[in-house]
Each structure stands twice: as structure tokens, then as C-alpha cells.
Scaffold this motif. Structure first.
Motif, short mmCIF file in Angstrom:
data_model
loop_
_atom_site.label_atom_id
_atom_site.label_comp_id
_atom_site.label_asym_id
_atom_site.label_seq_id
_atom_site.Cartn_x
_atom_site.Cartn_y
_atom_site.Cartn_z
N MET A 50 0.85 -1.19 0.00
CA MET A 50 0.00 0.00 0.00
C MET A 50 0.88 1.24 0.00
O MET A 50 1.83 1.35 0.78
N ARG A 51 0.58 2.17 -0.89
CA ARG A 51 1.28 3.46 -0.92
C ARG A 51 0.79 4.31 0.24
O ARG A 51 -0.40 4.45 0.46
N VAL A 60 -3.57 3.70 -2.75
CA VAL A 60 -3.75 2.53 -3.62
C VAL A 60 -2.95 1.36 -3.07
O VAL A 60 -1.95 1.54 -2.38
N ILE A 61 -3.43 0.17 -3.39
CA ILE A 61 -2.71 -1.06 -3.08
C ILE A 61 -2.28 -1.64 -4.41
O ILE A 61 -3.07 -1.73 -5.35
N GLU A 62 -1.00 -2.02 -4.48
CA GLU A 62 -0.47 -2.52 -5.75
C GLU A 62 0.20 -3.87 -5.55
O GLU A 62 0.64 -4.21 -4.46
N CYS A 63 0.24 -4.62 -6.63
CA CYS A 63 0.86 -5.94 -6.63
C CYS A 63 2.24 -5.82 -7.28
O CYS A 63 2.32 -5.47 -8.46
N PRO A 64 3.31 -6.12 -6.54
CA PRO A 64 4.64 -6.05 -7.16
C PRO A 64 4.88 -7.17 -8.18
O PRO A 64 5.77 -7.06 -9.00
N THR A 65 4.07 -8.22 -8.14
CA THR A 65 4.25 -9.34 -9.07
C THR A 65 3.71 -9.02 -10.45
O THR A 65 4.41 -9.14 -11.45
#
Length: 81
Positions: A50-51, A60-65
């Protein structure tokens, strides 16, 4: 000529590196927090991030994959308490 998504990814990586360097220099904390045990809605892996820099409602929540990102409320609201 690289595709737009590759150019956007390269720009994001560069901006993240610069952000990290600046934060270390001014002794400011990381801009991301691990969101454990919640799977990515797109690729089903865990380890979302989460940023923290925007206000809570705009985070926002992001997926590093897979690189996908969603509004915080959408991801956390879909998890059963």
C-alpha cells in the motif's frame, strides 16, 4: 521502440528509486507498507503493497508481481472480516 507499458514500467521504477533516495537523505520513512495475507485479485499472489503518501481515502494497493493497482477501499472492502 519499446511499448507504452514497458516505457511506463521503466518510468515507474526510476521514479521509485529516486523517491527512495530522497526519502533516505531526508530520513523519511518508506512510502509503502506490506499488506499481508490478502491475495492479488489478478494473479492471486500475496505480498501486496500500500502506498502511504496520499491521504488515506486516495491510497492505492499494488501488486509487485503483476503490477496491477486498485483503490485501497476496493481491496480491503472485499476481504471478509
Amino acid at each position: 521502440m519499446p511499448s507504452m507499458s514497458r516505457a511506463a514500467d521503466a518510468t515507474r521504477i526510476l521514479a521509485d528509486r529516486l523517491d527512495g533516495r530522497i526519502r533516505r537523505q531526508i530520513r523519511n520513512g518508506h512510502d509503502r507498507q506490506l499488506v499481508p495475507r490478502i491475495p492479488c485479485p489478478d494473479c492471486d499472489t500475496t505480498g501486496l503493497m500500500m502506498r502511504l503518501s496520499p491521504p488515506l481515502a486516495a491510497r492505492v494497493i499494488e501488486c509487485p508481481t503483476c503490477g496491477a493497482a486498485w483503490p485501497r477501499a476496493d481491496v480491503l472492502g472485499s476481504v471478509a472480516a
